[in-house]
Design a protein around this motif. Sequence first.
Motif, PDB file in Angstrom:
ATOM      1  N   GLU A 191       0.957  -1.642 -32.624  1.00  0.00           N
ATOM      2  CA  GLU A 191       0.951  -2.621 -31.545  1.00  0.00           C
ATOM      3  C   GLU A 191       1.910  -3.771 -31.830  1.00  0.00           C
ATOM      4  N   ASN A 192       1.997  -4.170 -33.094  1.00  0.00           N
ATOM      5  CA  ASN A 192       2.836  -5.312 -33.475  1.00  0.00           C
ATOM      6  C   ASN A 192       3.642  -4.958 -34.719  1.00  0.00           C
ATOM      7  N   PRO A 193       4.850  -4.414 -34.566  1.00  0.00           N
ATOM      8  CA  PRO A 193       5.667  -4.046 -35.734  1.00  0.00           C
ATOM      9  C   PRO A 193       6.045  -5.234 -36.614  1.00  0.00           C
ATOM     10  N   HIS A 194       5.902  -6.461 -36.098  1.00  0.00           N
ATOM     11  CA  HIS A 194       6.257  -7.648 -36.872  1.00  0.00           C
ATOM     12  C   HIS A 194       5.079  -8.172 -37.686  1.00  0.00           C
ATOM     13  N   TYR A 195       4.024  -7.399 -37.784  1.00  0.00           N
ATOM     14  CA  TYR A 195       2.854  -7.777 -38.577  1.00  0.00           C
ATOM     15  C   TYR A 195       3.283  -7.909 -40.039  1.00  0.00           C
ATOM     16  N   LYS A 196       3.102  -9.081 -40.605  1.00  0.00           N
ATOM     17  CA  LYS A 196       3.642  -9.379 -41.933  1.00  0.00           C
ATOM     18  C   LYS A 196       2.693  -8.908 -43.035  1.00  0.00           C
ATOM     19  N   PRO A 197       3.236  -8.566 -44.221  1.00  0.00           N
ATOM     20  CA  PRO A 197       2.374  -8.174 -45.342  1.00  0.00           C
ATOM     21  C   PRO A 197       1.334  -9.241 -45.685  1.00  0.00           C
ATOM     22  N   GLU A 204      -6.166  -9.853 -43.539  1.00  0.00           N
ATOM     23  CA  GLU A 204      -7.089  -9.039 -42.743  1.00  0.00           C
ATOM     24  C   GLU A 204      -7.935  -8.137 -43.630  1.00  0.00           C
ATOM     25  N   ILE A 205      -7.330  -7.496 -44.623  1.00  0.00           N
ATOM     26  CA  ILE A 205      -8.083  -6.608 -45.507  1.00  0.00           C
ATOM     27  C   ILE A 205      -9.119  -7.394 -46.303  1.00  0.00           C
ATOM     28  N   HIS A 206      -8.766  -8.582 -46.738  1.00  0.00           N
ATOM     29  CA  HIS A 206      -9.729  -9.399 -47.478  1.00  0.00           C
ATOM     30  C   HIS A 206     -10.870  -9.847 -46.569  1.00  0.00           C
ATOM     31  N   ARG A 207     -10.558 -10.168 -45.321  1.00  0.00           N
ATOM     32  CA  ARG A 207     -11.584 -10.617 -44.391  1.00  0.00           C
ATOM     33  C   ARG A 207     -12.517  -9.485 -43.985  1.00  0.00           C
ATOM     34  N   VAL A 208     -11.970  -8.310 -43.748  1.00  0.00           N
ATOM     35  CA  VAL A 208     -12.770  -7.193 -43.241  1.00  0.00           C
ATOM     36  C   VAL A 208     -13.463  -6.439 -44.365  1.00  0.00           C
ATOM     37  N   HIS A 209     -12.741  -6.195 -45.469  1.00  0.00           N
ATOM     38  CA  HIS A 209     -13.268  -5.335 -46.533  1.00  0.00           C
ATOM     39  C   HIS A 209     -13.624  -6.091 -47.803  1.00  0.00           C
ATOM     40  N   GLY A 210     -13.250  -7.368 -47.894  1.00  0.00           N
ATOM     41  CA  GLY A 210     -13.561  -8.125 -49.093  1.00  0.00           C
ATOM     42  C   GLY A 210     -12.768  -7.709 -50.305  1.00  0.00           C
ATOM     43  N   ILE A 211     -11.584  -7.141 -50.103  1.00  0.00           N
ATOM     44  CA  ILE A 211     -10.760  -6.645 -51.206  1.00  0.00           C
ATOM     45  C   ILE A 211      -9.493  -7.480 -51.294  1.00  0.00           C
ATOM     46  N   THR A 212      -9.132  -7.855 -52.515  1.00  0.00           N
ATOM     47  CA  THR A 212      -7.901  -8.593 -52.755  1.00  0.00           C
ATOM     48  C   THR A 212      -6.846  -7.645 -53.304  1.00  0.00           C
ATOM     49  N   LEU A 213      -5.730  -7.539 -52.594  1.00  0.00           N
ATOM     50  CA  LEU A 213      -4.642  -6.638 -52.986  1.00  0.00           C
ATOM     51  C   LEU A 213      -3.404  -7.446 -53.342  1.00  0.00           C
ATOM     52  N   SER A 214      -2.433  -6.782 -53.920  1.00  0.00           N
ATOM     53  CA  SER A 214      -1.162  -7.421 -54.225  1.00  0.00           C
ATOM     54  C   SER A 214      -0.249  -7.373 -53.003  1.00  0.00           C
ATOM     55  N   TYR A 215       0.716  -8.269 -52.972  1.00  0.00           N
ATOM     56  CA  TYR A 215       1.672  -8.295 -51.867  1.00  0.00           C
ATOM     57  C   TYR A 215       2.443  -6.974 -51.798  1.00  0.00           C
ATOM     58  N   LYS A 216       2.759  -6.411 -52.959  1.00  0.00           N
ATOM     59  CA  LYS A 216       3.534  -5.165 -52.984  1.00  0.00           C
ATOM     60  C   LYS A 216       2.769  -4.025 -52.329  1.00  0.00           C
ATOM     61  N   GLN A 217       1.446  -3.962 -52.563  1.00  0.00           N
ATOM     62  CA  GLN A 217       0.656  -2.915 -51.924  1.00  0.00           C
ATOM     63  C   GLN A 217       0.684  -3.050 -50.405  1.00  0.00           C
ATOM     64  N   ALA A 218       0.553  -4.275 -49.920  1.00  0.00           N
ATOM     65  CA  ALA A 218       0.589  -4.492 -48.466  1.00  0.00           C
ATOM     66  C   ALA A 218       1.953  -4.136 -47.908  1.00  0.00           C
ATOM     67  N   TRP A 219       3.010  -4.519 -48.612  1.00  0.00           N
ATOM     68  CA  TRP A 219       4.367  -4.217 -48.135  1.00  0.00           C
ATOM     69  C   TRP A 219       4.611  -2.709 -48.109  1.00  0.00           C
ATOM     70  N   ARG A 220       4.203  -2.015 -49.172  1.00  0.00           N
ATOM     71  CA  ARG A 220       4.408  -0.566 -49.223  1.00  0.00           C
ATOM     72  C   ARG A 220       3.571   0.149 -48.173  1.00  0.00           C
ATOM     73  N   GLY A 221       2.358  -0.348 -47.937  1.00  0.00           N
ATOM     74  CA  GLY A 221       1.547   0.249 -46.881  1.00  0.00           C
ATOM     75  C   GLY A 221       2.187   0.088 -45.516  1.00  0.00           C
ATOM     76  N   LYS A 222       2.746  -1.085 -45.253  1.00  0.00           N
ATOM     77  CA  LYS A 222       3.436  -1.307 -43.977  1.00  0.00           C
ATOM     78  C   LYS A 222       4.652  -0.401 -43.863  1.00  0.00           C
ATOM     79  N   GLU A 223       5.442  -0.310 -44.939  1.00  0.00           N
ATOM     80  CA  GLU A 223       6.639   0.530 -44.893  1.00  0.00           C
ATOM     81  C   GLU A 223       6.285   1.993 -44.651  1.00  0.00           C
ATOM     82  N   ARG A 224       5.171   2.437 -45.196  1.00  0.00           N
ATOM     83  CA  ARG A 224       4.773   3.836 -45.000  1.00  0.00           C
ATOM     84  C   ARG A 224       4.457   4.114 -43.537  1.00  0.00           C
TER      85      ARG A 224
END
Length: 767
Positions: free
Chosen positions: A289-295, A301-321
């Motif tokens: 819906e929003n390709p400009h969604y930033k890492p 969002e993941i921390h708010r919904v799932h309570g998990i803290t991830l690294s910026y690199k994981q979020a960036w790689r997930g977006k790129e995938r």
Amino acid sequence: MAKHELVIRPNQDFSVRQNQCVGIGHNASFVLGSSHDLLRSEQIHDYDLLIGPSHDHELGSGHHIHELATCQIQANDLALQHDNLHKFEENGLNMDQINYPDAKEDHTNVEEHDHQLPVVAQNHEFGLRDSNELTLVENQDLQDNLSSDMQQNQEMSVLSASDMFSQQQQLVVGPPVLQSRPLFPVPNYELTVGKEFSNVQSCRRALRDAAIALRFEMQTIKSDKTRFTAKCASEGCPWRIYAAKLPGVPTFTIRTIHDEHTCGGITHLGHQQASVQWVADAVAERLKENPHYKPKEILEEIHRVHGITLSYKQAWRGKERIMAAVRGSFEEDYRLLPQYCDMIRETNPGSIALVYGDPTDNFFQRLFISFQASIYGFLNACRPLIGLDNTRLKSKYLGTLLFACGFDGDGAVFPLAFGVVDEENDANWMWFLSELHYLLEINAENMPRLTILSDRQKGIVDAVEANFPTAFHGFCMHHLIDSFQKEFNSSILINLFWEAALALTGLDFEKKIIEIQEISPEAATWIRNIPPRFWATAHFEGTRLGHLTANIVECLNSWIAEASGLPIIQMMECIRRQLMTCFNERRETSMQWTGILVPPAERLVLEAVERARTYQVFKANEAQFEVKSHNEGAFGVDIRSRSCYCRGWQLRGLPCAHAVAALLSCRQNVRRFTESYFTVASYRKAYSQTIHPVPDKALWKEMSEQFLKEGEKDVEFILKPPKSLQPPGRPRKRRARAENAGRAKRVVHCSRCNQAGHFRSTCTAPI
């Protein structure tokens, strides 16, 4: 409490079964207990409280409604019947639990007073029977029987008291559904023996999601095409699961499970199962819906919904995938570039689209594209002026986008050609301008004498001299001012520099340089080190028609900003689409113009006409005039050669005020003496051709086979992406400084010893 209100006290619960809602509609009853009306339906004119399966007010789990609504009701319309009061007692509601403020103890006179709807006593709740009726339930917690509660933070909309009744004292209720939100089912993470999954991948995903939701980490013991075994990662915890494939089908089913945990779950903020693929799955819909969604937003969002803290690199790689799955890979686009060039030539005949790779290893090197509509418009209707510029790509691989643009009669940028190279260097500029010269040469009967504007870096200077030896090559003032500002950050000096560049005569030019000299001798020296024939209007040998800048990147920033980070074909398609719509919009806009000149030129002519009314004109012959101004002196005008002593007519292509005075004196149409580039007819001609769409990639192979000529063989050419990847980090934004731009550093002086070459803070001289 205000009079006439329906209130449920804070310690009572209001619950609704799954997929049910509370709404107000027609032809239904608000009841407390089986078949007992709280209000007479004939008195409320068939407007009742409806409980039905199709409406969807939601409240979160564990939250209850403490106040359902407030409604003021007039006494003549609503009266409680004595038999209804007895029915309340039969359902376990004592009369002492019903509160009638301001009412007398004698209930026989209850109709003579304003009444409140009953306040439900403690330990009673509103529930739903199978018949979808709202009933009173005694001493039980309805949550034990509900499969899902209404979700949090949603409020049930009820009309205000003033809107509930009409002038005829009728109960007025809004539309049957005041607000509609679907009940989204809560994901079911229950793992039971016999539960089936479509394949082993679905089985792994389900167990992964369950582990994340239930806050324990899982360790895989065995995973292959027929079996999957996992246990809790905590030492000593007995949780274990075994799933196997059913014979003859890809379906997996849980065979055994020990679902008790003794570990207490994980205590850290991360999660072993929160892989890059899980991140990609979690935000896939949002990214579509929003390709400009930033890492960074993904992390939040993941921390708010799932309570998990991830690294910026994981979020960036997930977006790129996810983005790679949506838009295709960068490597695939480079491989398909030859076919893309074929499609441009087939769908836009006369266009030039060429791609070059390294002949030894087929790595991408260069791409050149120019559409026939742009070539035709430039050669037939635009000013003989070309601006050169470039910008770095923001994609996965290193690269630079080169531009060659003209300027239409309205002064807007007119894109002519685009080039993509693996890096910006002298050889690539030489190649780009050679392709540009070739396309102009094959499409023009007589090559116009061009004026070229650029930052005049050495590679561009050499390329212009080699490919356009007769062209006038000047500085783009945007680049020159940028370099000047880095040395002398003074708005006064910058404004004087601009005025010197715009001066029409050598005398006016020298006046401005002297003003700069008086303020800063160093700045005047810096400017004099740049030959004025390359930038000053008074000394420039070519014709720029009022254009001193070629800041193409700034003009096309809205096109480039989004496209430069895409794979190369999608980037060029984004630019082509923007160019196609731009041509159409400007074509349609010009059809609304009714004058001879484009609007900006018309405004300049009208200003000149106003100034010319105060001039005196003396006629020498049919073509020559002397025009005298009280403030400016006398100027000679020749309407046959279209020249004036002030040089405004020659340099700008529009009659100056002196020329306008001369033309009006002999009853000539001033607009007929402007350059053709400023006419509406030329503007329409510039955008008369159409840039046609390019089909989708899925159709390229079939269309290429149809367009192949007899005897022509389709040679397989697999192009590889450039050798260099984009380095990590934000790219530095720096323009190449202008050649001979006076790069000498400013001489600094120490306020302590009055010596040059250092500051007070670094002074070591003895005092």
